[in-house]
Scaffold this active site. Structure first.
Site, mmCIF file in Angstrom:
data_model
loop_
_atom_site.group_PDB
_atom_site.id
_atom_site.type_symbol
_atom_site.label_atom_id
_atom_site.label_comp_id
_atom_site.label_asym_id
_atom_site.label_seq_id
_atom_site.Cartn_x
_atom_site.Cartn_y
_atom_site.Cartn_z
ATOM 1 N N LYS A 170 57.536 10.685 106.292
ATOM 2 C CA LYS A 170 56.799 11.292 107.404
ATOM 3 C C LYS A 170 57.766 11.741 108.481
ATOM 4 O O LYS A 170 58.848 11.176 108.636
ATOM 5 C CB LYS A 170 55.766 10.321 107.964
ATOM 6 N N SER A 203 41.949 14.022 122.825
ATOM 7 C CA SER A 203 40.915 13.540 123.732
ATOM 8 C C SER A 203 41.466 12.800 124.933
ATOM 9 O O SER A 203 40.763 12.635 125.915
ATOM 10 C CB SER A 203 39.941 12.661 122.975
ATOM 11 N N THR A 259 33.697 14.150 112.940
ATOM 12 C CA THR A 259 32.879 12.944 113.056
ATOM 13 C C THR A 259 31.429 13.325 113.318
ATOM 14 O O THR A 259 31.148 14.388 113.883
ATOM 15 C CB THR A 259 33.380 12.029 114.186
ATOM 16 N N LYS A 262 30.271 11.544 117.604
ATOM 17 C CA LYS A 262 30.517 11.940 118.988
ATOM 18 C C LYS A 262 29.477 12.991 119.381
ATOM 19 O O LYS A 262 28.341 12.625 119.659
ATOM 20 C CB LYS A 262 31.978 12.313 119.164
ATOM 21 N N THR A 292 29.948 1.081 100.669
ATOM 22 C CA THR A 292 28.572 1.570 100.621
ATOM 23 C C THR A 292 28.437 2.842 101.464
ATOM 24 O O THR A 292 29.014 2.936 102.548
ATOM 25 C CB THR A 292 27.634 0.469 101.150
ATOM 26 N N THR A 377 46.197 3.104 123.605
ATOM 27 C CA THR A 377 45.477 4.377 123.468
ATOM 28 C C THR A 377 46.256 5.503 124.143
ATOM 29 O O THR A 377 46.285 6.627 123.648
ATOM 30 C CB THR A 377 44.060 4.237 124.063
HETATM 31 C C1 LIG Z 1 37.068 8.759 117.650
HETATM 32 C C2 LIG Z 1 38.165 9.410 116.879
HETATM 33 C C3 LIG Z 1 38.259 9.272 115.498
HETATM 34 C C4 LIG Z 1 37.380 8.316 114.755
HETATM 35 O O1 LIG Z 1 36.114 8.809 114.619
HETATM 36 P P1 LIG Z 1 34.913 7.754 114.444
HETATM 37 O O2 LIG Z 1 33.839 8.551 113.835
HETATM 38 O O3 LIG Z 1 34.625 7.230 115.814
HETATM 39 O O4 LIG Z 1 35.447 6.683 113.546
HETATM 40 C C5 LIG Z 1 39.176 10.009 114.804
HETATM 41 N N1 LIG Z 1 40.030 10.841 115.442
HETATM 42 C C6 LIG Z 1 40.013 10.960 116.778
HETATM 43 C C7 LIG Z 1 40.967 11.878 117.431
HETATM 44 C C8 LIG Z 1 39.096 10.237 117.539
HETATM 45 O O5 LIG Z 1 39.112 10.313 118.861
#
Ligand SMILES: *Cc1c(COP(=O)(O)O)cnc(C)c1O
Length: 415
Positions: A170, A203, A259, A262, A292, A377
């Site tokens: 990587k 984010s 996702t 969100k 599952t 974070t």
């Molecule tokens: C929240 C997040 C995820 C994970 O998504 P979830 O559906 O909450 O598990 C993946 N990548 C980024 C950049 C995120 O902020």
């Protein structure tokens, strides 16, 4: 008869390895990043208002300013109904992995919808966005022996985890830095398979990747592209297909990850890609295979939400308008915040202890809930409160927020 010797009851200090567990937590505490989870309960139809269960005895009305339910879809009546109807029709759990009775018609429909949203051949729904990143990136080196993964240094923990699971070469490139990425691509064996993993909207810094230029480099060096659009799906693009859709780049990115948790207000994650990529991940990725599948009702709610936001450009406009309004109010008040092009508004504090204390003061004194964002974070020294105004955050709520911040910023001598 029980022949085992009677033992004295354990005292907490005697329990196995308790010193190590306590020390681990104490190290976190010493750095001011011990996490306190707020116990809240949202009120459907009234979000972002909620109740905070402070302790056993007291509760307080609050306004949530840090939710990733970016569009308030978690309380949308259409989606609530879709979930209820599915529960009524087929019950609760899916009852199996995708391979063993857990592929329901709801899953199939949802994947078809997601594939269409991203103009890809196919999509694969997984338990969460985290799992989608980890499982997909984690399996890539099995499919592509000798793979080198190029990863933006600000990539989400789930991508980092997937890349380390892949146990391949990587290279970490500087955040959104094309020159650094190209330098690393140029150094590698031209024959080695390559994949560039990055996000569209980051984010925590509220910035957007130079997607087109990254794709240009990927073409030049024959690399696959993998984009995490978690903070963009539902919110950007004519149909909510993310920044790739908004910029007309969907066909240039090989794998789009998103996702359902969100903007879509449900739970679950996915990838969308061409057929042979999806088929390989489906066939080989452990995190997809051995778990599952999401409940049919969740798939039904997500499907409804994706379809709803597909034709809701006005909601996307309102969302951006709310974010721009908050940013302009922060600007007018002279706050140190990240003034980016996205819906996320990070207000800088720069110290983990202060960040937690300010957050505590805001919720206790003013019913303003903004969770502190601390290391790991974000990098140490860049601790912040991250505001996510949504279409349901009113001007009056913004007035309250600004009044509270003025008081608290003075108290904490934030200048
Ligand atoms: C929240 C997040 C995820 C994970 O998504 P979830 O559906 O909450 O598990 C993946 N990548 C980024 C950049 C995120 O902020």
């Amino acid at each position: 008869m029980n022949s085992e010797p009677k033992q004295a009851p354990h005292k907490p200090e005697d329990e196995k390895f308790s010193g190590a567990f306590r020390d681990a937590v104490n190290r976190v505490r010493a750095e001011g990043r011990y996490r306190i989870f707020r116990d809240i309960r949202r009120h459907r139809g009234k979000f972002p208002l909620a109740t905070w269960y402070k302790d056993d005895l007291s509760e307080q009305k609050i306004t949530v300013w840090c939710s990733n339910d970016y569009m308030g879809m978690g309380q949308n009546p259409c989606i609530v109904d879709a979930v209820k109807q599915a529960v009524d029709a087929v019950g609760t759990g899916s009852g199996g992995t995708r391979n063993i009775s857990g592929t329901t018609h709801y899953h199939v429909q949802l994947e078809a919808e997601l594939a269409e949203l991203h103009a890809k051949d196919a999509a694969l729904v997984m338990t969460s966005g985290y799992v989608a990143n980890e499982a997909t990136l984690g399996v890539m080196s099995k499919i592509l022996p000798g793979l080198i993964i190029y990863s933006d240094e600000m990539n989400h923990a789930s991508m980092i985890s997937g890349i380390s699971r892949a146990r391949c070469e990587k290279r970490i490139f500087k955040h959104n830095d094309l020159a650094d990425l190209e330098r690393l691509l140029r150094q590698a064996d031209p024959a080695a398979p390559k994949l560039i993993a990055f996000e569209s909207v980051y984010s925590m810094d509220a910035d957007i990747a130079p997607i087109e230029q990254i794709c240009d480099l990927a073409d030049k060096y024959n690399a696959l592209t993998y984009i995490d659009e978690v903070h963009a799906v539902g919110m950007y693009g004519a149909q909510g297909g993310g920044v790739c859709e908004a910029r007309g780049l969907t066909d240039r990115v090989d794998i789009i990850q998103g996702t359902l948790a969100k903007a879509y207000g449900m739970i679950g994650g996915y990838i969308a890609a061409r057929e042979n990529i999806i088929d390989a991940v489906r066939s080989l990725a452990s995190g997809f295979i051995f778990t599952t599948s999401i409940p049919p009702s969740t798939a039904a709610g997500a499907l409804r939400s994706v379809r709803y936001l597909k034709v809701a450009p006005e909601l996307r406009e309102q969302h951006q308008e709310r974010a721009n309004t908050l940013k302009s109010r922060f600007r007018d008040a002279g706050y140190n915040f990240i003034d980016g092009d996205t819906h996320i508004v990070p207000l800088m504090v720069g110290d983990p202890v202060k960040c937690q204390a300010i957050s505590d003061r805001l919720i206790e004194g003013f019913g303003i809930y903004a969770q502190p964002i601390n290391f790991p974070t974000v990098p140490r020294g860049t601790e912040r409160l991250r505001f996510t105004p949504s279409p349901v955050h009113t001007d009056a709520m913004m007035d309250e927020l600004m009044d509270a911040l003025a008081v608290v910023w003075a108290e904490f001598e934030m200048g």
